[in-house]
Design a protein around this motif. Sequence first.
Motif, PDB file in Angstrom:
ATOM      1  N   GLY A  95       0.812  -1.208   0.000  1.00  7.46           N
ATOM      2  CA  GLY A  95       0.000   0.000   0.000  1.00  7.46           C
ATOM      3  C   GLY A  95       0.846   1.259   0.000  1.00  7.46           C
ATOM      4  N   ARG A  96       1.929   1.245   0.763  1.00  4.75           N
ATOM      5  CA  ARG A  96       2.828   2.392   0.824  1.00  4.75           C
ATOM      6  C   ARG A  96       3.497   2.626  -0.535  1.00  4.75           C
ATOM      7  N   ASN A  97       3.915   1.569  -1.185  1.00  9.24           N
ATOM      8  CA  ASN A  97       4.565   1.708  -2.490  1.00  9.24           C
ATOM      9  C   ASN A  97       3.599   2.272  -3.526  1.00  9.24           C
ATOM     10  N   LEU A  98       2.369   1.792  -3.492  1.00 10.65           N
ATOM     11  CA  LEU A  98       1.379   2.292  -4.449  1.00 10.65           C
ATOM     12  C   LEU A  98       1.075   3.767  -4.199  1.00 10.65           C
ATOM     13  N   LEU A  99       0.939   4.161  -2.938  1.00 15.04           N
ATOM     14  CA  LEU A  99       0.652   5.560  -2.623  1.00 15.04           C
ATOM     15  C   LEU A  99       1.816   6.459  -3.034  1.00 15.04           C
ATOM     16  N   LYS A 100       3.047   5.983  -2.886  1.00 13.87           N
ATOM     17  CA  LYS A 100       4.220   6.773  -3.289  1.00 13.87           C
ATOM     18  C   LYS A 100       4.202   7.017  -4.798  1.00 13.87           C
ATOM     19  N   LYS A 101       3.862   5.977  -5.571  1.00  9.36           N
ATOM     20  CA  LYS A 101       3.802   6.140  -7.022  1.00  9.36           C
ATOM     21  C   LYS A 101       2.710   7.131  -7.416  1.00  9.36           C
ATOM     22  N   ALA A 102       1.572   7.035  -6.750  1.00 11.11           N
ATOM     23  CA  ALA A 102       0.476   7.961  -7.056  1.00 11.11           C
ATOM     24  C   ALA A 102       0.837   9.391  -6.684  1.00 11.11           C
ATOM     25  N   PHE A 103       1.503   9.564  -5.552  1.00  9.37           N
ATOM     26  CA  PHE A 103       1.892  10.897  -5.104  1.00  9.37           C
ATOM     27  C   PHE A 103       2.850  11.534  -6.104  1.00  9.37           C
ATOM     28  N   ASP A 104       3.845  10.780  -6.569  1.00  7.98           N
ATOM     29  CA  ASP A 104       4.827  11.318  -7.518  1.00  7.98           C
ATOM     30  C   ASP A 104       4.200  11.585  -8.875  1.00  7.98           C
ATOM     31  N   ARG A 105       3.336  10.685  -9.314  1.00  5.23           N
ATOM     32  CA  ARG A 105       2.769  10.816 -10.656  1.00  5.23           C
ATOM     33  C   ARG A 105       1.735  11.932 -10.739  1.00  5.23           C
ATOM     34  N   LEU A 106       0.893  12.066  -9.723  1.00  5.29           N
ATOM     35  CA  LEU A 106      -0.174  13.065  -9.761  1.00  5.29           C
ATOM     36  C   LEU A 106       0.256  14.419  -9.221  1.00  5.29           C
ATOM     37  N   GLY A 107       1.433  14.480  -8.576  1.00  4.78           N
ATOM     38  CA  GLY A 107       1.881  15.753  -8.025  1.00  4.78           C
ATOM     39  C   GLY A 107       0.968  16.264  -6.938  1.00  4.78           C
ATOM     40  N   LEU A 108       0.553  15.372  -6.057  1.00  8.57           N
ATOM     41  CA  LEU A 108      -0.408  15.734  -5.018  1.00  8.57           C
ATOM     42  C   LEU A 108       0.217  16.639  -3.967  1.00  8.57           C
ATOM     43  N   SER A 109      -0.622  17.463  -3.336  1.00  9.16           N
ATOM     44  CA  SER A 109      -0.152  18.332  -2.265  1.00  9.16           C
ATOM     45  C   SER A 109      -0.086  17.549  -0.957  1.00  9.16           C
ATOM     46  N   ALA A 110       0.525  18.154   0.056  1.00 13.62           N
ATOM     47  CA  ALA A 110       0.596  17.509   1.367  1.00 13.62           C
ATOM     48  C   ALA A 110      -0.802  17.313   1.947  1.00 13.62           C
ATOM     49  N   ARG A 111      -1.687  18.290   1.702  1.00 11.83           N
ATOM     50  CA  ARG A 111      -3.049  18.141   2.202  1.00 11.83           C
ATOM     51  C   ARG A 111      -3.753  16.988   1.497  1.00 11.83           C
ATOM     52  N   ALA A 112      -3.557  16.875   0.178  1.00  9.62           N
ATOM     53  CA  ALA A 112      -4.179  15.777  -0.556  1.00  9.62           C
ATOM     54  C   ALA A 112      -3.655  14.433  -0.059  1.00  9.62           C
ATOM     55  N   TYR A 113      -2.367  14.361   0.269  1.00  7.56           N
ATOM     56  CA  TYR A 113      -1.795  13.122   0.822  1.00  7.56           C
ATOM     57  C   TYR A 113      -2.491  12.748   2.124  1.00  7.56           C
ATOM     58  N   ASP A 114      -2.663  13.732   3.021  1.00  4.77           N
ATOM     59  CA  ASP A 114      -3.345  13.463   4.290  1.00  4.77           C
ATOM     60  C   ASP A 114      -4.763  12.972   4.062  1.00  4.77           C
ATOM     61  N   ARG A 115      -5.467  13.618   3.140  1.00  8.27           N
ATOM     62  CA  ARG A 115      -6.864  13.261   2.923  1.00  8.27           C
ATOM     63  C   ARG A 115      -6.998  11.897   2.251  1.00  8.27           C
ATOM     64  N   ILE A 116      -6.057  11.546   1.372  1.00  5.58           N
ATOM     65  CA  ILE A 116      -6.084  10.208   0.780  1.00  5.58           C
ATOM     66  C   ILE A 116      -5.883   9.156   1.855  1.00  5.58           C
ATOM     67  N   LEU A 117      -4.975   9.416   2.786  1.00  2.96           N
ATOM     68  CA  LEU A 117      -4.748   8.464   3.882  1.00  2.96           C
ATOM     69  C   LEU A 117      -6.023   8.268   4.708  1.00  2.96           C
ATOM     70  N   LYS A 118      -6.731   9.348   4.968  1.00  3.76           N
ATOM     71  CA  LYS A 118      -7.961   9.244   5.754  1.00  3.76           C
ATOM     72  C   LYS A 118      -9.038   8.459   5.000  1.00  3.76           C
ATOM     73  N   VAL A 119      -9.131   8.688   3.682  1.00  2.00           N
ATOM     74  CA  VAL A 119     -10.093   7.934   2.884  1.00  2.00           C
ATOM     75  C   VAL A 119      -9.706   6.458   2.847  1.00  2.00           C
ATOM     76  N   CYS A 120      -8.398   6.189   2.748  1.00  2.00           N
ATOM     77  CA  CYS A 120      -7.918   4.799   2.806  1.00  2.00           C
ATOM     78  C   CYS A 120      -8.349   4.142   4.111  1.00  2.00           C
ATOM     79  N   ARG A 121      -8.229   4.881   5.207  1.00  2.00           N
ATOM     80  CA  ARG A 121      -8.598   4.341   6.507  1.00  2.00           C
ATOM     81  C   ARG A 121     -10.090   3.975   6.540  1.00  2.00           C
ATOM     82  N   THR A 122     -10.910   4.817   5.939  1.00  2.00           N
ATOM     83  CA  THR A 122     -12.349   4.544   5.915  1.00  2.00           C
ATOM     84  C   THR A 122     -12.671   3.327   5.054  1.00  2.00           C
ATOM     85  N   ILE A 123     -12.038   3.228   3.895  1.00  2.00           N
ATOM     86  CA  ILE A 123     -12.278   2.065   3.030  1.00  2.00           C
ATOM     87  C   ILE A 123     -11.861   0.778   3.737  1.00  2.00           C
ATOM     88  N   ALA A 124     -10.748   0.844   4.454  1.00  3.96           N
ATOM     89  CA  ALA A 124     -10.300  -0.326   5.217  1.00  3.96           C
ATOM     90  C   ALA A 124     -11.288  -0.670   6.324  1.00  3.96           C
TER      91      ALA A 124
END
Length: 510
Positions: free
Chosen positions: A450-479
């Motif tokens: 999961g960490r490797n996939l999120l790193k690839k998405a972060f680099d490819r999409l150029g996400l902001s730090a806030r977007a990274y935090d919010r993706i993690l929270k959404v991941c937590r909810t899906i889990a």
Amino acid sequence: MVSHLYSMGLYGMDSFPVEVEADLSSGLPSFEVVGLPDAAVKESRDRVRSAMKNCGFDFPVSKITVNLAPADKRKEGPIYDLPLFIALMKASSQLAADLEGSVFIGELSLTGELRPVRGILPMTIRARQEGFRRFFVPKQNAAEGAVIQGIEVYPVTDLPQLLKHLNGGGQIAPAQPSPAECGNPQNCPDFADVRGQEEAKRALEIAAAGGHNALLIGPPGSGKSMLARRIPSILPEMTFEETIETTKIHSIAGTLPPGVSLVQVRPFRSPHHTVSPAGLSGGGSIPKPGEISLAHNGVLFLDELPEFSRSSMEVLRQPIENGTVTISRVGGTVSYPCSVMFVAAMNPCPCGYFGHPTRRCTCSPQAVSRYLSRVSGPLLDRLDLHIEVPPVEFEQLDSRVTEESSESIRTRVNAARRIQNDRFRGTGITCNARIRPDRLHEFCRLSDPGRNLLKKAFDRLGLSARAYDRILKVCRTIADLDGSDAIESAHVAEAVQYRSLDRKYWLKEL
């Protein structure tokens, strides 16, 4: 002769005791109210005078001075009509009852009937804290105050009834907590009415389970507003603390219907796009709650988001992030809670058909770019899920297959919220969307894939730090919906796909 009794004042979410002193002295007949009253309080003189005469009582002909203490806090509204009347009756020896431990609130009609006022619930809570034992309020407000234990709330219909009670001639029974509530979950529109849109339903289930903000984007008639208006039907039930806090806000704003004791259904507020920034955040000389606070513990839905003024949209950025809105005026500063699930809907272009599979978009690239630019990057960044709502096919609309009901979806949402309640017990965090940055990695543990996939998405999409935090929270909810303690790569993949409309890359498609 001087008499004194107690009433209550209101400022923001807080209430404070007000001592009402009435003095009758010799001199030219006059009636003055001092103690920093507003225009509505000063007008109480005429209402009290007419009510006394029309109810058969003698209005004292003397120099009347009424003081509302403390004098450094502004008093507003017609709520002091009743305490002014009682103070004058006491000072003129027309009332001999012992008023110790009693509080009076109410607006008077010219015939002596009591009319409902706003803010009874926070006033009742403060009156109990101050040690008062009896609270006399208009009959329409009694159910609201009766939910607070430890103080007797008396419903008053008119002045003769109250005077008879105070003089011992006839007793008013204290109000009892009423089962009446504002709204009913069974009356909410059901997701079973929505044909197709399985992906959008899944995304809104995730949003409801974690309290996440969401943006619905699609062509006209695809069902964006229909989906949004059904979100309250899948949200978890409010706790008693949430119910009290939500009811306080609606009581202060004066939007609580007469006879209703509690707001027990999560609010759904959908202001028109012409709403002003003050209408959203709150305002006034003594600031009142705005739409974002009236949606506290519920849903704030902005339909046709780009049609809202830029200033109205931008005023939401800080309250959405912090869960409180602070309004500063010359007379003071007021903070209102606004922990909301923010949902917005929009078309992809002015005509609405950009990217439509069968209908041709008539907008120029420049027009589409200008339209999308009305929604700023910082606001878009605060929307956790970007949900595409495509047009519905004829076969789906004509299908006789029964769609999943809101009750079924809500069962899964409640199960996920129970997991969150156990996880956050004692931390002050209410749901995944409210995880603080300093606790993010503690509660959102990623597996190695999961960490490797999120790193690839972060680099490819150029996400902001806030977007990274919010993706993690959404991941937590899906889990949590999946019943998994760790966040796996499948959870990350689903969360990342809801950032596919990130503004930076959305505009590149033009």
